[in-house]
Scaffold this active site. Sequence first.
Site, PDB file in Angstrom:
ATOM      1  CG  HIS A  14      -6.071   9.166  -6.256  1.00  0.00           C
ATOM      2  ND1 HIS A  14      -4.781   9.102  -7.285  1.00  0.00           N
ATOM      3  CD2 HIS A  14      -5.575   8.010  -5.452  1.00  0.00           C
ATOM      4  CE1 HIS A  14      -4.048   8.228  -6.790  1.00  0.00           C
ATOM      5  NE2 HIS A  14      -4.401   7.841  -5.823  1.00  0.00           N
ATOM      6  CG  HIS A 114      -2.463   0.134  -8.834  1.00  0.00           C
ATOM      7  ND1 HIS A 114      -3.222   0.868  -9.403  1.00  0.00           N
ATOM      8  CD2 HIS A 114      -1.577   0.829  -7.991  1.00  0.00           C
ATOM      9  CE1 HIS A 114      -2.666   2.077  -9.294  1.00  0.00           C
ATOM     10  NE2 HIS A 114      -1.919   1.996  -8.580  1.00  0.00           N
ATOM     11  CG  ASP A 137       2.182   2.878  -6.450  1.00  0.00           C
ATOM     12  OD1 ASP A 137       2.616   2.229  -5.384  1.00  0.00           O
ATOM     13  OD2 ASP A 137       1.346   2.573  -7.217  1.00  0.00           O
ATOM     14  N   GLY A 168       6.842   6.241  -1.321  1.00  0.00           N
ATOM     15  CA  GLY A 168       5.639   7.381  -1.866  1.00  0.00           C
ATOM     16  C   GLY A 168       5.029   7.990  -0.813  1.00  0.00           C
ATOM     17  CG  ASN A 315      11.714  12.748  -7.648  1.00  0.00           C
ATOM     18  OD1 ASN A 315      12.937  13.244  -7.829  1.00  0.00           O
ATOM     19  ND2 ASN A 315      11.522  12.991  -6.405  1.00  0.00           N
ATOM     20  NE  ARG A 419       6.289  16.299 -15.285  1.00  0.00           N
ATOM     21  CZ  ARG A 419       6.365  16.451 -13.917  1.00  0.00           C
ATOM     22  NH1 ARG A 419       5.367  17.409 -13.418  1.00  0.00           N
ATOM     23  NH2 ARG A 419       6.893  15.794 -13.115  1.00  0.00           N
ATOM     24  CB  ALA A 420       1.614  21.372 -20.510  1.00  0.00           C
ATOM     25  NE  ARG A 450       5.653  24.454  -7.653  1.00  0.00           N
ATOM     26  CZ  ARG A 450       4.224  24.417  -7.377  1.00  0.00           C
ATOM     27  NH1 ARG A 450       3.514  25.097  -6.505  1.00  0.00           N
ATOM     28  NH2 ARG A 450       3.560  23.681  -8.495  1.00  0.00           N
TER      29      ARG A 450
END
Length: 577
Positions: A14, A114, A137, A168, A315, A419-420, A450
Site C-alpha cells: 500500500h 523497513h 507503525d 498501530g 497522530n 496533508r495539503a 471531523r
Amino acid sequence: MRVLGVNGWPGASHDGAACLVVDGEVVALAEEERFTRNKHAYGEAPLHAAAYCLAEGGLTLDDIDVVAHGWDLPTLFADRGLDWFDSDAAALEHLLPKALFPRSRDPRLTFVNHHIAHAASAYHLSGRDRGAILVLDGQGENESTTLAVGIDGEIKTLRAHTPGWSLGYFYAAVCEYAGLGADAAGKMMGLASYGTPGDLGFGGAFGFTDEDFTIGVVPPDLRSTGTTDEETATIRYWLEHLEKTLPEAPNRGVRRFDPRTGRYGKATDRDPFEYRDIAATAQAALERAVMGLVRGLLRETGETTLLIAGGVGFNATLNGKIMRMPEVQDLFVQPLAGDQGVSLGAAVWAAAQEGDRIRPMDGSVAWGPQWSPDEIRRILDASGTPYTEPADIAAATADVLAAGGVSGWFQGRAEGGPRALGHRSLVAVPDPESTRDRVNVRIKDREAWRPFAPSMQEEAAEALIGTATPLPYMIVTTPVTEAGAAAMPAVVHSDRTTRPQTVSAAVDPLYHRLIGAVGGHTGTPVIMNTSFNGRDEPVVCSPRDALATFHRLPLDALALGPFLIRRPAGFPGEAGA
C-alpha cells in the site's frame, strides 16, 4: 550518486511511491495513488510515480546507480514461507518491467529494512547530526516499534517490539470496533477529542511502566505464515478482547449500494460518534505507551532531540504532547511518516551509505508534478471552462474567501503525504465556526465532527498558538491562545488545540501572500486549509483532477495556477446563495 527510492510491490503493498535523490538532494517524490486515483494504491507497484521522478530528473533507469526499496522483501518472504525470485534481475523486472522502463543495464537493487528506511527518513532529512529515533507503525518485517539512535550519519537500533505488540494495529482494531473502517486512524484521532477516557488498560490488555508498555492479549511471538504480515491476526485478537470487556457492542457495518453516490459504501449499525469515549480511551492509552517509550529512549541514549517516523507518527495529538514533554528539547516528525515516506527513507539511506551528504528538508514536501501557466491554459480552453486571469491570483482568491467563499487552491508542485500544505488545498476563512460544518458536510461529504487545520503566516504564530517555533508540516497539535480561539473558531478542536501549519515567505511566497491578503480583509493572517479532494479520494494531482473535483463539489472558486474559475451566480454552492 543517483538513487531511485521506491515503496510498493505488485499485489502486496500500500502507499506505493517513488523518490529520486541525486547527490544527496531530493529532486522528486510522488505517490502512485495521485496518478491512478486509487486511494493508498493497494497492491500497485509505483510505476507512474517512478516514471514521473525519472522524467523530472531528466533521467532514465540507465542513469540510476541504485534502486532502493523500503522493505527487505527477500527476508520478509523467506521468514513467512513465501517464494522469492532467483535473482535481483528478476525481482527488478517484476517491479519495473523493461517494457515500461527501457534500459541497457540494470541498476543495483537493494532492499532496505523497513524500519531503517523510516528511521533514515527522519534522521537524515532532519538536519540534526544526532538524536534519538522512534519508529512506530503497523509493522515492518519483524518489528512494530523500533527504538534507535542516530549519531554522525549512522543509525544504531537499540531494541524493538514485535508485530503482535503493534500500537498501530491496536489503534486500527479500535477504529474497526467503532465502525470507522479501515485507514481511519486520522478520523479516530479527531473523534477522540470529543470523548472522555476510561480504563486505559482496556480490561488488562495493556500494562504500562514509566518507560515502556506490555500487551497481554496478543502473543508477543505471533507469526503468520502464507501472508506478509500479522495485521489480520493481531486485530482479531484485539477485537475478541474488546468485545468481551467493553460495555458497547462493536459497531458492525455492511457494504451496501448508495443510490445518491452511485457506489457501494459502508453503513454501520450506529453513528460512530457514539463511540467517542472509546476513541478517547484508545488515544490516551496510545499516548501513555508512547510517552513512556520516549522517556526510556531519551534516558538510555542521553539525547534530548527526538526524531519520529512510521504511520503512528501521523497522530498529531500525540506528537503535540510529546513536543511539550520536559525531556524533549527538540522534536522532528517526518511529515511523510507513513509508507510513502520509506521511498524517501530508502533513497537517502542508500545515498548516505555511499558517502553522499544529505540535504535536509527546508519546510516543504512539494516534490511532485507541476504544470506551467501555458499548459494549464490549454487544459482550460479544451475543457470549455470559463476563467479569468487576474493580475494577482492571491488577492483575487482572498476576495472570494473574505466574501465567505470556499476555494480550491492549486499551485506549483504537488505535495507528498496526506496533508495539503498550500499547493493542493481547499481554503476558507476560519470564522465563523459554521464554516467547518459547511466544508465537512456539504463540500467534502464527511462527518460533521471531523477537524480542520489552520495555515498561518509564521509571523502571526505566537499571537495565535503561543509559540514562534516553526511548525511547517501540520504534524503536531498545539494549544491556541485567546486571540487564536477568537480568530479561527472553525479550526479549534473541542479540547482547545489545533494542528497548525506556519507558512514562511521564504519557503512558500505565494501561499504566504494569499494568507496575508486574507488577513488584510479579516485582520488576522490565517486561513482554514484542508486537502483538495472529495470523500474517499486521493488529493488532486493534475489540473484535470482539480477541474473534475471543482465541477463535482460545491466550491465557490478554483485558483488554478494564475487563473481563477468562479461558480455561475446563483449556483447552490456559491457563498451567500
